[in-house]
Write a protein that holds these residues in place. Sequence first.
Motif, mmCIF file in Angstrom:
data_model
loop_
_atom_site.group_PDB
_atom_site.id
_atom_site.type_symbol
_atom_site.label_atom_id
_atom_site.label_comp_id
_atom_site.label_asym_id
_atom_site.label_seq_id
_atom_site.Cartn_x
_atom_site.Cartn_y
_atom_site.Cartn_z
ATOM 1 N N GLN A 63 0.836 -1.193 0.000
ATOM 2 C CA GLN A 63 0.000 0.000 0.000
ATOM 3 C C GLN A 63 0.875 1.248 0.000
ATOM 4 O O GLN A 63 2.077 1.173 0.177
ATOM 5 N N ASN A 65 1.738 4.549 2.055
ATOM 6 C CA ASN A 65 1.606 5.190 3.353
ATOM 7 C C ASN A 65 1.681 6.686 3.126
ATOM 8 O O ASN A 65 2.627 7.182 2.522
ATOM 9 N N GLN A 67 1.046 10.636 4.917
ATOM 10 C CA GLN A 67 0.750 11.489 6.057
ATOM 11 C C GLN A 67 0.696 12.912 5.551
ATOM 12 O O GLN A 67 1.452 13.298 4.667
ATOM 13 N N TYR A 84 -3.495 13.838 9.172
ATOM 14 C CA TYR A 84 -3.924 12.466 8.947
ATOM 15 C C TYR A 84 -2.739 11.574 8.614
ATOM 16 O O TYR A 84 -1.694 12.034 8.179
ATOM 17 N N ALA A 86 -2.467 7.710 6.662
ATOM 18 C CA ALA A 86 -3.153 6.616 5.970
ATOM 19 C C ALA A 86 -2.099 5.554 5.681
ATOM 20 O O ALA A 86 -1.165 5.793 4.923
ATOM 21 N N ASP A 87 -2.246 4.400 6.323
ATOM 22 C CA ASP A 87 -1.268 3.330 6.155
ATOM 23 C C ASP A 87 -1.957 1.985 6.291
ATOM 24 O O ASP A 87 -3.176 1.885 6.122
ATOM 25 N N GLY A 90 -5.170 1.851 8.180
ATOM 26 C CA GLY A 90 -6.322 2.615 7.716
ATOM 27 C C GLY A 90 -6.090 4.114 7.773
ATOM 28 O O GLY A 90 -4.971 4.588 8.003
ATOM 29 N N TYR A 91 -7.155 4.864 7.575
ATOM 30 C CA TYR A 91 -7.125 6.323 7.573
ATOM 31 C C TYR A 91 -7.356 6.801 8.996
ATOM 32 O O TYR A 91 -8.348 6.433 9.629
ATOM 33 N N GLN A 92 -6.431 7.606 9.517
ATOM 34 C CA GLN A 92 -6.502 8.057 10.901
ATOM 35 C C GLN A 92 -6.399 9.574 10.965
ATOM 36 O O GLN A 92 -5.306 10.124 11.095
ATOM 37 N N PRO A 93 -7.527 10.271 10.862
ATOM 38 C CA PRO A 93 -7.491 11.729 10.931
ATOM 39 C C PRO A 93 -7.464 12.221 12.377
ATOM 40 O O PRO A 93 -7.930 11.537 13.294
#
Length: 135
Positions: A63, A65, A67, A84, A86-87, A90-93
């Motif tokens: 995937q 990664n 930020q 945020y 995203a890795d 998942g997406y972590q805002p």
Amino acid sequence: MKLVLLACLAALAVAAPQFENAIPVLILRDDRVDNGDGNFNYAFESDDGIAIEASGSSGSVGQSNIQGTIRFILPDGTPADLTYVADENGYQPQGALLPTPHPLPAHAQEQLLIADEQRAAGITFDQRGFRVNRK
């Protein structure tokens, strides 16, 4: 048939977006670097207060990664920030504008504490909610 076609064209012309009072937005910054191997960086900024920055790299599972940060101005003039990652997780805002869950009521917090105490004491329950006695 010609009348239907003419009516469709007239409706399309009326529904077209109107840009008479639109305010032009100037792009102050537009930097982009893509190495072609999954590593990239970009930064974008406009004169209306929108700024977006992100960097990405190849992930361990194939995937991308990423930020980054997004900044913009709310209608009341307050600046807003969102960061945020995203890795593979998942997406972590993160940001003050994101909704947060309501706090648990006192009785629910007390029940969670009791459950933690029971687990620590080795007390378990079966699928029907009955205490399992271990000897």
